[in-house]
Design an enzyme around this catalytic site. Structure first.
Site, PDB file in Angstrom:
ATOM      1  N   LYS A 179      14.779  57.455 -49.097  1.00 21.36           N
ATOM      2  CA  LYS A 179      14.446  58.721 -49.624  1.00 21.36           C
ATOM      3  C   LYS A 179      12.851  58.794 -49.920  1.00 21.36           C
ATOM      4  O   LYS A 179      12.107  57.816 -51.083  1.00 21.36           O
ATOM      5  CB  LYS A 179      14.887  59.099 -50.995  1.00 21.36           C
ATOM      6  CG  LYS A 179      14.217  60.526 -51.300  1.00 21.36           C
ATOM      7  CD  LYS A 179      13.889  61.075 -52.061  1.00 21.36           C
ATOM      8  CE  LYS A 179      12.687  60.814 -53.334  1.00 21.36           C
ATOM      9  NZ  LYS A 179      11.200  60.802 -52.790  1.00 21.36           N
ATOM     10  N   GLU A 253      12.737  48.652 -60.617  1.00 20.78           N
ATOM     11  CA  GLU A 253      11.668  48.426 -59.889  1.00 20.78           C
ATOM     12  C   GLU A 253      10.613  49.119 -60.570  1.00 20.78           C
ATOM     13  O   GLU A 253       9.984  50.659 -59.740  1.00 20.78           O
ATOM     14  CB  GLU A 253      10.952  47.981 -59.220  1.00 20.78           C
ATOM     15  CG  GLU A 253      11.893  46.615 -58.099  1.00 20.78           C
ATOM     16  CD  GLU A 253      10.997  45.417 -58.109  1.00 20.78           C
ATOM     17  OE1 GLU A 253      10.651  45.175 -59.436  1.00 20.78           O
ATOM     18  OE2 GLU A 253      12.208  44.644 -58.059  1.00 20.78           O
ATOM     19  N   CYS A 289       1.595  48.275 -58.905  1.00 25.54           N
ATOM     20  CA  CYS A 289       2.373  48.421 -60.285  1.00 25.54           C
ATOM     21  C   CYS A 289       2.110  46.631 -61.615  1.00 25.54           C
ATOM     22  O   CYS A 289       2.052  46.971 -62.602  1.00 25.54           O
ATOM     23  CB  CYS A 289       3.716  48.543 -59.762  1.00 25.54           C
ATOM     24  SG  CYS A 289       4.842  47.509 -58.912  1.00 25.54           S
ATOM     25  N   GLU A 388       0.280  53.263 -68.727  1.00 24.35           N
ATOM     26  CA  GLU A 388       0.021  52.459 -67.403  1.00 24.35           C
ATOM     27  C   GLU A 388      -0.830  53.700 -66.892  1.00 24.35           C
ATOM     28  O   GLU A 388      -0.004  54.694 -66.981  1.00 24.35           O
ATOM     29  CB  GLU A 388       1.643  52.724 -66.498  1.00 24.35           C
ATOM     30  CG  GLU A 388       0.687  52.452 -65.490  1.00 24.35           C
ATOM     31  CD  GLU A 388       2.580  52.058 -64.237  1.00 24.35           C
ATOM     32  OE1 GLU A 388       3.029  52.591 -64.223  1.00 24.35           O
ATOM     33  OE2 GLU A 388       2.179  50.955 -63.935  1.00 24.35           O
TER      34      GLU A 388
HETATM   35  P1  NAD Z   1       7.702  58.588 -59.703  1.00 26.92           P
HETATM   36  O1  NAD Z   1       8.766  57.730 -60.494  1.00 26.92           O
HETATM   37  O2  NAD Z   1       7.597  59.328 -60.217  1.00 26.92           O
HETATM   38  O3  NAD Z   1       8.501  58.453 -58.200  1.00 26.92           O
HETATM   39  C1  NAD Z   1       8.756  57.476 -57.362  1.00 26.92           C
HETATM   40  C2  NAD Z   1       9.832  57.955 -57.008  1.00 26.92           C
HETATM   41  O4  NAD Z   1      10.973  58.376 -56.634  1.00 26.92           O
HETATM   42  C3  NAD Z   1       9.389  59.148 -55.153  1.00 26.92           C
HETATM   43  O5  NAD Z   1       9.205  59.103 -54.286  1.00 26.92           O
HETATM   44  C4  NAD Z   1      10.319  60.760 -55.773  1.00 26.92           C
HETATM   45  O6  NAD Z   1      10.720  61.334 -55.442  1.00 26.92           O
HETATM   46  C5  NAD Z   1      11.626  60.091 -56.584  1.00 26.92           C
HETATM   47  N1  NAD Z   1      12.205  60.354 -57.746  1.00 26.92           N
HETATM   48  C6  NAD Z   1      11.428  60.822 -59.230  1.00 26.92           C
HETATM   49  N2  NAD Z   1      11.638  61.519 -60.527  1.00 26.92           N
HETATM   50  C7  NAD Z   1      13.103  61.266 -59.644  1.00 26.92           C
HETATM   51  C8  NAD Z   1      14.738  60.956 -60.067  1.00 26.92           C
HETATM   52  N3  NAD Z   1      15.235  61.587 -61.546  1.00 26.92           N
HETATM   53  N4  NAD Z   1      15.516  60.826 -59.476  1.00 26.92           N
HETATM   54  C9  NAD Z   1      15.310  60.908 -58.457  1.00 26.92           C
HETATM   55  N5  NAD Z   1      14.291  59.744 -57.717  1.00 26.92           N
HETATM   56  C10 NAD Z   1      13.230  60.378 -58.264  1.00 26.92           C
HETATM   57  O7  NAD Z   1       6.670  56.929 -59.660  1.00 26.92           O
HETATM   58  P2  NAD Z   1       5.584  57.819 -58.609  1.00 26.92           P
HETATM   59  O8  NAD Z   1       4.761  58.143 -59.570  1.00 26.92           O
HETATM   60  O9  NAD Z   1       4.833  58.224 -57.124  1.00 26.92           O
HETATM   61  O10 NAD Z   1       4.911  56.109 -57.909  1.00 26.92           O
HETATM   62  C11 NAD Z   1       4.183  54.759 -59.348  1.00 26.92           C
HETATM   63  C12 NAD Z   1       4.813  54.874 -60.655  1.00 26.92           C
HETATM   64  O11 NAD Z   1       5.636  53.620 -59.524  1.00 26.92           O
HETATM   65  C13 NAD Z   1       4.185  53.420 -61.591  1.00 26.92           C
HETATM   66  O12 NAD Z   1       5.040  53.743 -62.371  1.00 26.92           O
HETATM   67  C14 NAD Z   1       4.367  51.828 -60.667  1.00 26.92           C
HETATM   68  O13 NAD Z   1       4.175  51.153 -61.989  1.00 26.92           O
HETATM   69  C15 NAD Z   1       5.652  52.122 -60.092  1.00 26.92           C
HETATM   70  N6  NAD Z   1       5.818  50.980 -59.034  1.00 26.92           N
HETATM   71  C16 NAD Z   1       6.256  50.353 -59.358  1.00 26.92           C
HETATM   72  C17 NAD Z   1       6.759  49.221 -58.800  1.00 26.92           C
HETATM   73  C18 NAD Z   1       7.646  48.167 -58.911  1.00 26.92           C
HETATM   74  O14 NAD Z   1       7.559  46.886 -58.190  1.00 26.92           O
HETATM   75  N7  NAD Z   1       6.997  47.695 -59.873  1.00 26.92           N
HETATM   76  C19 NAD Z   1       6.029  48.725 -57.408  1.00 26.92           C
HETATM   77  C20 NAD Z   1       5.508  50.353 -57.600  1.00 26.92           C
HETATM   78  C21 NAD Z   1       5.458  51.507 -58.168  1.00 26.92           C
END
Ligand code: NAD
Length: 480
Positions: A179, A253, A289, A388
């Site tokens: 997804k 992650e 991240c 963040e």
């Molecule tokens: P997000 O959590 O809003 O969304 C990430 C993904 O999860 C999207 O595909 C979204 O549609 C889905 N999603 C959101 N809520 C969900 C739920 N309750 N159940 C299932 N799926 C859900 O994050 P974002 O804004 O898209 O990305 C930025 C974040 O990702 C930042 O916090 C960043 O630090 C983190 N990130 C972490 C890593 C790592 O490896 N630790 C790498 C890249 C980004």
């Protein structure tokens, strides 16, 4: 020109979506629509999971193939992706604002290398091992694939973070429903084309474009055996709750707020160190991240450190992600730009000293841009040091001695990454050993496919990459 897709890639075929709902993709550089794709709803997720289940349960299917045969299939996928890397990189930059200087490498070449690396690894790995029993005889220990995997990724590195999950999952013999994030979907159609052309069996990979609800439905689906998630800590917590209730294995992650510890002997010459400092603090418009966005500076060199980062920030060309001269592109959405600007306002209100940036670049009339920004005299307990921001905003914080630097670095709810800057790499490693975090760079920060990547505390659970990333998709069975 916009790209319109009408079908979904489910069960190895291009299929009609269950409903007429669509998701529009927008360029954050121009604010213009660049394409649209069908939105996958619950019925589409059901179809994708059913296809993954059938493919996994087939006694002659993917999971039953020997490792060498699966490795060959992964190499074929890597080859097909390699043919498409330029187009994939362009689409990623178009949708999420990653500078085109970076995307061919990070979203094109890097994923290809990850698929090849796991192909090589699994080919060398024995499925079964005879272990001598303590009292004579032997026990057979087997590595078996965990089953159907739901993989959920964010928009900032859509192809790379998908590869972190799919490459080891597929190598292990799992089947996957991916997804992607609603901000980056056009590139996933090229990925699907590569999957189709590679000859992977039907159902081994399906893709369900959708938002949070689609993701949550996949996480809770009764026929899914494991979830692998990259994204925000808030979403990760909610996913962990569901997986906890279901006793479903999960890899998370999540976010970060890492520290760069500049030691008193560090080389801060931007001519020599500028590239590495940029990579560790501003890469991908600050939308990465693991960036070290808290700069811990020794009191003895404080003014010089502030000046170095201010010079670095103000030297970065801000512009359209597709312009080869651009080093800082836009924030991914208008809402995210507002959020980053909200933090800049908070920094000012909290009394931090704005050294450079803080506004929108004057030369750009459209697009969700924020100037690279540096705050000095930041209190480590303030919001801009603890939360963040996920944008090009650095906070420079003074420390007194090494113990103080380590204490400040660890004074965070996150623990994903970090960096140490010093003329003496051994001294850098010694400081790195003390930090409570999942990964640290010395005089730079570049993740390594062969080494585990992940966080502690609110930055997540489990590890991706390395052999550890493969074992996350394997169950162990002992036959006595
Ligand atoms: P997000 O959590 O809003 O969304 C990430 C993904 O999860 C999207 O595909 C979204 O549609 C889905 N999603 C959101 N809520 C969900 C739920 N309750 N159940 C299932 N799926 C859900 O994050 P974002 O804004 O898209 O990305 C930025 C974040 O990702 C930042 O916090 C960043 O630090 C983190 N990130 C972490 C890593 C790592 O490896 N630790 C790498 C890249 C980004």
């Amino acid at each position: 020109m916009t790209v319109e897709h009408r079908e979904l890639f489910i069960g190895g075929e291009w299929t009609a979506p269950a409903t007429t709902g669509r998701i529009t993709l927008t360029s954050p550089s121009t604010e213009e629509a660049v394409g649209s794709v069908p939105e996958a709803v619950e019925a589409d997720v059901d179809a994708a999971v059913a296809a993954a289940r059938r493919a996994f349960d087939d006694p002659q299917g993917w999971a039953s193939w020997d490792n060498a045969r699966r490795a060959a299939a992964l190499r074929s996928l890597a080859d097909e992706l390699e043919r498409r890397t330029d187009d994939i990189a362009r689409l990623v930059s178009l949708q999420n604002g990653m500078p085109i200087q970076l995307s061919p490498l990070l979203e094109g070449g890097f994923p290809v290398r990850i698929y090849r690396w796991y192909a090589d690894l699994v080919e060398r790995q024995a499925v079964e091992e005879e272990r001598p029993r303590a009292r004579g005889g032997a026990t057979l220990v087997r590595r078996e694939p965990v089953g159907v995997v739901g993989a959920i990724v964010p928009w900032n590195y859509p192809q790379g973070l998908a590869a972190f999950k799919l490459a080891p999952a597929l190598a292990a013999g799992c089947t996957v429903v991916l997804k992607p994030s609603p901000e980056t979907l056009l590139d996933t159609y090229l990925f699907a084309e590569a999957v189709a052309a590679s000859g992977l069996p039907a159902g081994v990979v399906s893709i369900v474009p959708g938002g949070r609800e689609t993701g949550a439905y996949l996480v809770a689906h009764p026929d899914v055996d494991k979830i692998a998630f990259t994204g925000s800590t808030a979403a990760g917590r909610s996913i962990a709750e569901t997986c906890g209730r279901l006793l479903r294995p999960v890899t998370l992650e999540l976010g970060g707020k890492s520290a760069a510890i500049v030691l008193d002997d560090a080389d801060l010459d931007l001519g020599r160190m500028g590239r590495d400092l940029f990579g560790a603090t501003f890469m991908n418009n600050g939308q990465t991240c693991h960036l070290s966005t808290r700069i811990l500076a020794p009191a003895s060199r404080y003014a010089e450190v502030v000046d170095t980062f201010a010079q670095l920030a103000s030297s970065l060309t801000v512009g359209d992600a597709l312009d080869p001269a651009t080093r800082i592109g836009p924030m991914v959405t208008a809402a995210h730009r507002d959020r980053v600007e909200g933090y800049i306002a908070k920094g000012r209100a909290e009394g931090a000293r704005l050294v450079t940036g803080g506004g929108r670049p004057g030369h750009l009339e459209r697009g969700w841009f924020v100037e690279p920004t540096v705050f000095a005299d930041v209190d480590n307990r303030s919001a801009i040091a603890q939360e963040e921001i996920f944008g090009p905003v650095l906070a420079v914080i003074p420390y007194t001695d090494e113990d103080d630097a380590v204490r400040l670095a660890d004074d965070s709810r996150y623990g994903l990454a970090g960096s140490v800057w010093t003329a003496d790499p051994e001294r850098g490693r010694a400081v790195a050993r003390r930090l409570r975090t999942g990964t640290v760079g010395v005089n730079g920060y570049t993740p390594d496919i062969a080494a585990p990547f992940g966080g502690v505390k609110d930055s997540g659970l489990g590890r991706e990459l390395g052999p550890e990333g493969l074992s996350a998709y394997q169950n162990l069975k002992s036959v006595y």
